[in-house]
Design a protein around this motif. Structure first.
Motif, short mmCIF file in Angstrom:
data_model
loop_
_atom_site.label_atom_id
_atom_site.label_comp_id
_atom_site.label_asym_id
_atom_site.label_seq_id
_atom_site.Cartn_x
_atom_site.Cartn_y
_atom_site.Cartn_z
N ILE A 190 29.25 -24.19 111.21
CA ILE A 190 29.51 -24.90 112.47
C ILE A 190 30.90 -24.54 113.00
O ILE A 190 31.06 -24.30 114.21
N LEU A 191 31.89 -24.48 112.12
CA LEU A 191 33.24 -24.09 112.55
C LEU A 191 33.27 -22.67 113.10
O LEU A 191 33.90 -22.41 114.14
N ALA A 244 30.74 -20.96 114.38
CA ALA A 244 30.01 -20.94 115.65
C ALA A 244 30.84 -21.56 116.77
O ALA A 244 30.86 -21.05 117.89
N ARG A 245 31.52 -22.62 116.49
CA ARG A 245 32.35 -23.31 117.49
C ARG A 245 33.47 -22.40 117.97
O ARG A 245 33.74 -22.30 119.17
N LYS A 246 34.15 -21.69 117.05
CA LYS A 246 35.22 -20.77 117.43
C LYS A 246 34.69 -19.60 118.24
O LYS A 246 35.33 -19.14 119.19
N SER A 247 33.53 -19.09 117.87
CA SER A 247 32.99 -17.94 118.60
C SER A 247 32.53 -18.34 119.99
O SER A 247 32.67 -17.56 120.94
N PHE A 248 32.03 -19.55 120.18
CA PHE A 248 31.64 -20.02 121.51
C PHE A 248 32.86 -20.29 122.38
O PHE A 248 32.83 -20.08 123.59
N ARG A 249 33.96 -20.73 121.82
CA ARG A 249 35.19 -20.97 122.58
C ARG A 249 35.77 -19.67 123.12
O ARG A 249 36.34 -19.63 124.19
N ARG A 256 34.09 -18.35 126.53
CA ARG A 256 34.34 -19.04 127.79
C ARG A 256 35.55 -18.43 128.50
O ARG A 256 36.56 -18.18 127.88
#
Length: 135
Positions: A123-124, A126-131, A134
């Motif tokens: 989850i961490l 994935a969250r960093k890669s989505f940020r 943007r």
């Protein structure tokens, strides 16, 4: 010479029938007379692994060892022990691997906690890669 050949054929045919050296355990395939105790025994048998077959419970296995375990469970339950007491006795005797739901202990904690840690790590990441994506 014919007599020797005949005796050899008779021995070859009858030897598989005499291979069973021990009688099956008393309660291996015989249900208890009390339906409540039998249901308790069957529930426990479904939770206990067969020691000789991989991935089968003693309720499902046809191995001699599984028959002995079924008999042992029924005898102890008929003797007045609860399924929990019999389960704990089996764990004390054979170790945690005898059950499909081993209790949490210092040895099994990594097995229980590793999937949660890997999920949190995923989850961490994935969250960093989505940020980053943007604008």
């Amino acid at each position: 010479m014919v007599g020797l050949a005949f005796a050899s054929v008779i021995m070859a045919v009858t030897s598989p029938a005499s291979a069973q050296t021990t009688a099956p355990a008393r309660y291996a395939d015989t249900q208890l007379s009390d339906p409540v105790r039998e249901a308790e025994a069957k529930g426990l048998m479904a939770q206990i692994r067969c020691l000789t077959c991989e991935g089968q419970s003693v309720a499902d296995s046809d191995a001699d060892m599984a028959g002995d375990m079924r008999a042992l469970i029924r005898e102890r339950i008929e003797g007045g022990e609860s399924a929990g007491q019999v389960r704990q006795w089996l764990i004390d005797r054979y170790g945690d691997q005898i059950t499909y739901d081993p209790p949490m202990s210092a040895l099994s904690a990594p097995l229980w906690l590793a999937p949660l840690a890997l999920l949190a790590l995923g989850i961490l990441i994935a969250r960093k890669s989505f940020r980053r994506r943007r604008p």
